[in-house]
Motif scaffolding. Structure first.
Motif, PDB file in Angstrom:
ATOM      1  N   TYR A  69     -22.442   1.568  57.327  1.00 33.84           N
ATOM      2  CA  TYR A  69     -23.309   1.619  56.154  1.00 33.84           C
ATOM      3  C   TYR A  69     -24.779   1.319  56.441  1.00 33.84           C
ATOM      4  CZ  TYR A  69     -20.006   2.521  52.424  1.00 33.84           C
ATOM      5  OH  TYR A  69     -19.115   3.129  51.587  1.00 33.84           O
ATOM      6  N   LEU A  88     -19.652  -2.084  49.485  1.00 36.83           N
ATOM      7  CA  LEU A  88     -20.675  -1.874  50.507  1.00 36.83           C
ATOM      8  C   LEU A  88     -21.901  -1.124  49.997  1.00 36.83           C
ATOM      9  CD1 LEU A  88     -18.398  -1.305  53.574  1.00 36.83           C
ATOM     10  CD2 LEU A  88     -19.881  -3.256  53.140  1.00 36.83           C
ATOM     11  N   LEU A 138     -17.517  -1.440  59.282  1.00 38.54           N
ATOM     12  CA  LEU A 138     -18.017  -0.968  57.991  1.00 38.54           C
ATOM     13  C   LEU A 138     -19.501  -1.273  57.806  1.00 38.54           C
ATOM     14  CD1 LEU A 138     -14.991  -1.902  55.708  1.00 38.54           C
ATOM     15  CD2 LEU A 138     -15.740   0.400  56.377  1.00 38.54           C
ATOM     16  N   LEU A 139     -19.918  -2.473  58.178  1.00 39.54           N
ATOM     17  CA  LEU A 139     -21.341  -2.815  58.069  1.00 39.54           C
ATOM     18  C   LEU A 139     -22.182  -1.911  58.963  1.00 39.54           C
ATOM     19  CD1 LEU A 139     -21.152  -6.716  57.974  1.00 39.54           C
ATOM     20  CD2 LEU A 139     -21.837  -5.199  56.103  1.00 39.54           C
ATOM     21  N   LYS A 182     -16.247 -11.193  49.764  1.00 41.22           N
ATOM     22  CA  LYS A 182     -15.453 -10.118  50.354  1.00 41.22           C
ATOM     23  C   LYS A 182     -14.240  -9.882  49.460  1.00 41.22           C
ATOM     24  CE  LYS A 182     -16.577 -11.045  55.187  1.00 41.22           C
ATOM     25  NZ  LYS A 182     -16.017 -11.538  56.440  1.00 41.22           N
ATOM     26  N   SER A 183     -13.798  -8.712  49.235  1.00 38.37           N
ATOM     27  CA  SER A 183     -14.291  -7.519  49.877  1.00 38.37           C
ATOM     28  C   SER A 183     -15.439  -6.951  49.040  1.00 38.37           C
ATOM     29  CB  SER A 183     -13.182  -6.484  50.082  1.00 38.37           C
ATOM     30  OG  SER A 183     -12.733  -5.938  48.870  1.00 38.37           O
ATOM     31  N   THR A 227     -14.718  -5.313  59.381  1.00 30.95           N
ATOM     32  CA  THR A 227     -15.936  -5.560  58.601  1.00 30.95           C
ATOM     33  C   THR A 227     -17.176  -5.198  59.411  1.00 30.95           C
ATOM     34  OG1 THR A 227     -14.821  -7.319  57.381  1.00 30.95           O
ATOM     35  CG2 THR A 227     -17.228  -7.279  57.278  1.00 30.95           C
ATOM     36  N   LEU A 258     -23.988  -3.809  48.491  1.00 34.79           N
ATOM     37  CA  LEU A 258     -24.586  -4.608  49.556  1.00 34.79           C
ATOM     38  C   LEU A 258     -25.768  -3.866  50.179  1.00 34.79           C
ATOM     39  CD1 LEU A 258     -24.406  -7.173  51.406  1.00 34.79           C
ATOM     40  CD2 LEU A 258     -23.065  -5.758  52.938  1.00 34.79           C
ATOM     41  N   LYS A 259     -25.592  -2.586  50.458  1.00 34.61           N
ATOM     42  CA  LYS A 259     -26.664  -1.789  51.058  1.00 34.61           C
ATOM     43  C   LYS A 259     -27.885  -1.740  50.146  1.00 34.61           C
ATOM     44  CE  LYS A 259     -27.555   2.708  53.166  1.00 34.61           C
ATOM     45  NZ  LYS A 259     -26.973   4.014  53.515  1.00 34.61           N
ATOM     46  N   THR A 277     -21.828 -13.062  53.481  1.00 35.67           N
ATOM     47  CA  THR A 277     -20.644 -12.320  53.043  1.00 35.67           C
ATOM     48  C   THR A 277     -19.444 -13.153  53.466  1.00 35.67           C
ATOM     49  OG1 THR A 277     -20.504 -11.038  55.094  1.00 35.67           O
ATOM     50  CG2 THR A 277     -21.747 -10.062  53.289  1.00 35.67           C
TER      51      THR A 277
END
Length: 121
Positions: free
Chosen positions: A21, A107, A17-18, A103-104, A14, A110-111, A82
């Motif tokens: 992004y 993204l 990935l964060l 989650k999940s 995670t 979220l962005k 999250t």
């Protein structure tokens, strides 16, 4: 100048990935638990936004949010949660009305949400 985000997440996938992004548009400070994040803030660092998981070792997100909200230095920093926990159950323990992403999380959503939040700050 880029806005800064403090990310508290114990899961390495995670975090990756964060970072992927968000790092092109924001300065990220990333820690594996609330204790490390709180120490970073207490050293005089500042964030425009905090993204936190709830289930982490040492100091979980519930404890981190409570400490941050009760400290005049950090109480105005927006927090986004999250978590894999059920939102209704988690909200019973959270003492703030923070945005919550299950989650999940998608993204890209979220962005977009982070972008909107930081444009309001």
């Amino acid at each position: 100048m880029k806005k800064s985000i403090l990310i508290l997440e114990d899961d390495s996938a995670t975090r990756f990935l964060l970072t992927h992004y968000l790092s092109t548009e924001y300065d990220l400070s990333i820690y594996e638990n609330g204790l490390e994040g709180l120490a970073w803030l207490e050293k005089g660092n500042n964030a425009d936004l905090i993204i936190t998981d709830l289930e982490m070792p040492k100091m979980d997100g519930f404890q981190f949010i409570a400490r941050a909200r009760n400290d005049d230095r950090f109480c105005d920093i927006p927090i986004l949660i999250t978590s894999s926990l059920d939102e209704a159950q988690a909200r019973k323990k959270i003492k703030c009305d923070c945005p919550y992403f299950q989650k999940s999380v998608e993204l890209s959503s979220l962005k977009s949400f982070v972008s909107r939040m930081l444009n309001e700050v």
